[in-house]
Design a protein around this motif. Structure first.
Motif, mmCIF file in Angstrom:
data_model
loop_
_atom_site.group_PDB
_atom_site.id
_atom_site.type_symbol
_atom_site.label_atom_id
_atom_site.label_comp_id
_atom_site.label_asym_id
_atom_site.label_seq_id
_atom_site.Cartn_x
_atom_site.Cartn_y
_atom_site.Cartn_z
ATOM 1 N N LEU A 1 0.479 -1.185 0.332
ATOM 2 C CA LEU A 1 -0.015 -0.170 -0.220
ATOM 3 C C LEU A 1 0.953 1.602 0.169
ATOM 4 C CD1 LEU A 1 -2.434 1.018 0.669
ATOM 5 C CD2 LEU A 1 -2.436 0.708 3.061
ATOM 6 N N ASN A 2 0.540 2.198 -0.792
ATOM 7 C CA ASN A 2 1.021 2.962 -0.968
ATOM 8 C C ASN A 2 0.894 4.284 0.130
ATOM 9 O OD1 ASN A 2 2.647 5.275 -1.513
ATOM 10 N ND2 ASN A 2 1.958 5.969 -3.711
ATOM 11 N N ILE A 3 2.031 4.441 1.302
ATOM 12 C CA ILE A 3 1.910 5.583 2.104
ATOM 13 C C ILE A 3 2.711 7.118 2.086
ATOM 14 C CG2 ILE A 3 0.463 3.660 3.991
ATOM 15 C CD1 ILE A 3 3.148 3.599 5.055
ATOM 16 N N SER A 4 3.377 7.006 1.106
ATOM 17 C CA SER A 4 4.375 8.118 1.114
ATOM 18 C C SER A 4 3.632 9.058 0.776
ATOM 19 C CB SER A 4 4.763 7.844 -0.533
ATOM 20 O OG SER A 4 3.606 7.998 -1.464
ATOM 21 N N GLU A 5 2.079 9.553 1.350
ATOM 22 C CA GLU A 5 1.561 10.934 1.282
ATOM 23 C C GLU A 5 1.170 11.120 3.089
ATOM 24 O OE1 GLU A 5 -2.820 11.963 0.979
ATOM 25 O OE2 GLU A 5 -2.237 9.605 0.332
ATOM 26 N N TYR A 6 1.891 10.473 3.648
ATOM 27 C CA TYR A 6 1.258 10.085 5.220
ATOM 28 C C TYR A 6 2.808 10.085 6.465
ATOM 29 C CZ TYR A 6 -3.374 9.757 4.202
ATOM 30 O OH TYR A 6 -4.411 9.655 3.536
ATOM 31 N N THR A 7 4.070 9.608 5.093
ATOM 32 C CA THR A 7 4.953 9.171 5.988
ATOM 33 C C THR A 7 6.394 8.941 4.649
ATOM 34 O OG1 THR A 7 6.175 8.107 7.723
ATOM 35 C CG2 THR A 7 4.825 6.915 6.331
ATOM 36 N N LYS A 8 7.847 9.380 5.373
ATOM 37 C CA LYS A 8 8.703 8.847 4.702
ATOM 38 C C LYS A 8 9.143 6.611 4.921
ATOM 39 C CE LYS A 8 11.158 13.334 5.759
ATOM 40 N NZ LYS A 8 12.234 13.096 6.158
ATOM 41 N N PRO A 9 9.692 6.908 4.276
ATOM 42 C CA PRO A 9 10.147 5.067 4.688
ATOM 43 C C PRO A 9 10.843 4.728 5.873
ATOM 44 C CG PRO A 9 10.971 6.108 2.886
ATOM 45 C CD PRO A 9 10.983 7.305 3.182
ATOM 46 N N VAL A 10 10.111 3.524 6.722
ATOM 47 C CA VAL A 10 10.758 3.165 7.905
ATOM 48 C C VAL A 10 11.906 3.441 7.851
ATOM 49 C CG1 VAL A 10 10.280 1.471 9.585
ATOM 50 C CG2 VAL A 10 8.476 2.191 8.805
ATOM 51 N N SER A 11 13.184 3.195 6.654
ATOM 52 C CA SER A 11 13.879 2.782 6.796
ATOM 53 C C SER A 11 14.898 3.604 6.882
ATOM 54 C CB SER A 11 14.665 2.265 5.342
ATOM 55 O OG SER A 11 13.788 3.411 4.185
ATOM 56 N N GLU A 12 14.625 4.897 6.832
ATOM 57 C CA GLU A 12 14.700 5.985 7.147
ATOM 58 C C GLU A 12 14.497 6.350 8.778
ATOM 59 O OE1 GLU A 12 14.228 9.886 5.184
ATOM 60 O OE2 GLU A 12 14.029 8.631 3.291
ATOM 61 N N TYR A 13 14.602 6.141 9.653
ATOM 62 C CA TYR A 13 14.211 5.289 10.766
ATOM 63 C C TYR A 13 15.129 4.357 11.635
ATOM 64 C CZ TYR A 13 11.058 9.488 9.726
ATOM 65 O OH TYR A 13 10.553 10.364 9.321
ATOM 66 N N ILE A 14 13.909 3.484 11.101
ATOM 67 C CA ILE A 14 15.310 2.033 11.710
ATOM 68 C C ILE A 14 16.330 1.637 11.001
ATOM 69 C CG2 ILE A 14 13.968 -0.135 12.430
ATOM 70 C CD1 ILE A 14 11.591 0.597 12.498
#
Length: 358
Positions: free
Chosen positions: A344-357
């Motif tokens: 599911l494309n959630i890019s309008e709500y958050t950056k990729p998880v890999s930027e934080y973990i």
């Protein structure tokens, strides 16, 4: 349609409980919720659900906050929650500088055109604000947003858990190196909604995160009951002032150097009480009680959520900060949608998880 997938939710705050709500709405029946409970942000929080006058430049955050605010009325109606847990009583934001007030009013007018949830906006003089919020003395004019609401974190979680008939397992969870919960049969999906404690739970996976804890304290006064229509006041230069069925809540603080310390800080409480008495001088005679919790923040002050890199059964949400009660339901709804469709494309709500973990 019921599904036999076994789902674990780790964390019983706003994300954890509303995730359980949306899972049940989607037909999931095998849900286990774990929560140790210590320091949880939602339990200590009295939140303001009114994101529309924010000037934060992060469009993803605004999309998420706007969505979250829109979800509350349906959750409240479906679960039959009380006005102690959530009530739409409007919010008032003040500005000292008339030019800044006019600019904020223009922003509110623009957003109202595409946001029915706001209902209506109104410019109020200081005198008009004092009439709507009994007992206060305020020097500045402001903007009233009729669709604004407030939420009591403890009452909301308690009432929602009762509606869901969900048992909360009160124990600390440890993950195995393969991303399952130690001492339990394997779950089909696990949602980590552990807030500022995310780094600790990810340690067995060899992963870390840049989420940090922030201490928050607020104070409450038991006074004569105010009408449930009394709006929340967000005065410039002071802490937020929230009417409750029992009196008033004022806060909350933002302390970045206290880690997970939940000790009441007398200097911070003094600052909060001074602000409270600036708004309502009569509070000087009223005893104070204190709530303390720990929020989760990221370096860019943005929440994130999604699938944990390298672990198809693990999903995560953290970094909600002081707007967690607003964004939490939207994150929960989208996480449940991702269980069905991880792409599911959630890019309008958050950056990729890999930027934080990582």
């Amino acid at each position: 349609m019921a599904t036999s997938d076994r789902i674990a939710i780790v964390g019983g705050g706003i994300v954890g409980l509303t995730t359980a709500y949306y899972l049940k709405q989607a037909g999931y029946t095998e849900i286990t919720l774990f929560d140790e409970g210590t320091g949880q942000a939602t339990q200590a929080a009295a939140g303001i659900i009114s994101p529309w006058l924010s000037k934060r430049r992060n469009q993803r955050w605004y999309n998420l906050a706007k969505r979250g605010a829109q979800l509350y009325p349906d959750i409240v109606a479906t679960a039959g929650l009380s006005k102690r847990a959530y009530r739409q009583n409007g919010t008032i934001v003040t500005r000292r500088d008339p030019a800044k007030l006019n600019a904020l009013y223009e922003l509110a007018t623009t957003r109202l055109a595409t946001t029915p949830m706001m209902q209506a906006i109104e410019l109020l003089s200081a005198q008009a604000i004092e009439q709507r919020v009994p007992g206060i003395t305020i020097p500045d004019a402001g903007i009233f947003v009729a669709g604004g609401a407030q939420i009591d974190g403890t009452a909301f979680l308690t009432e929602l858990a009762t509606f869901l008939e969900i048992t909360i397992v009160q124990e600390k969870v440890t993950l195995t190196a393969t991303g399952q919960i130690m001492d339990y049969p394997d779950f089909d999906q696990i949602i980590l909604a552990t807030g500022a404690w995310l780094s600790e739970i990810l340690t067995p996976l060899g992963l870390t995160t840049n989420v940090r804890p922030q201490k928050g304290q607020l104070i409450s006064y038991q006074t004569a009951s105010l009408p449930t229509t009394t709006p929340v006041l967000m005065p410039e230069g002071e802490y937020d002032y929230l009417p409750t069925p029992d009196g008033v809540i004022v806060g909350a603080s933002h302390e970045d150097d206290q880690g997970f310390d939940l000790t009441i800080d007398t200097a911070v409480i003094s600052d909060l009480t001074t602000s409270a008495q600036n708004i309502n001088p009569a509070l000087v005679k009223v005893p104070v009680s204190v709530r303390v919790g720990t929020r989760a923040y990221t370096p860019d002050f943005a929440p994130f959520f999604g699938q944990v890199p390298g672990y198809k059964q693990l999903f995560v949400a953290s970094g909600l900060g002081s707007s967690g009660l607003t964004t939490g339901p939207a994150i929960a709804q989208l996480l449940v949608a991702m269980l069905v469709n991880p792409d599911l494309n959630i890019s309008e709500y958050t950056k990729p998880v890999s930027e934080y973990i990582y």
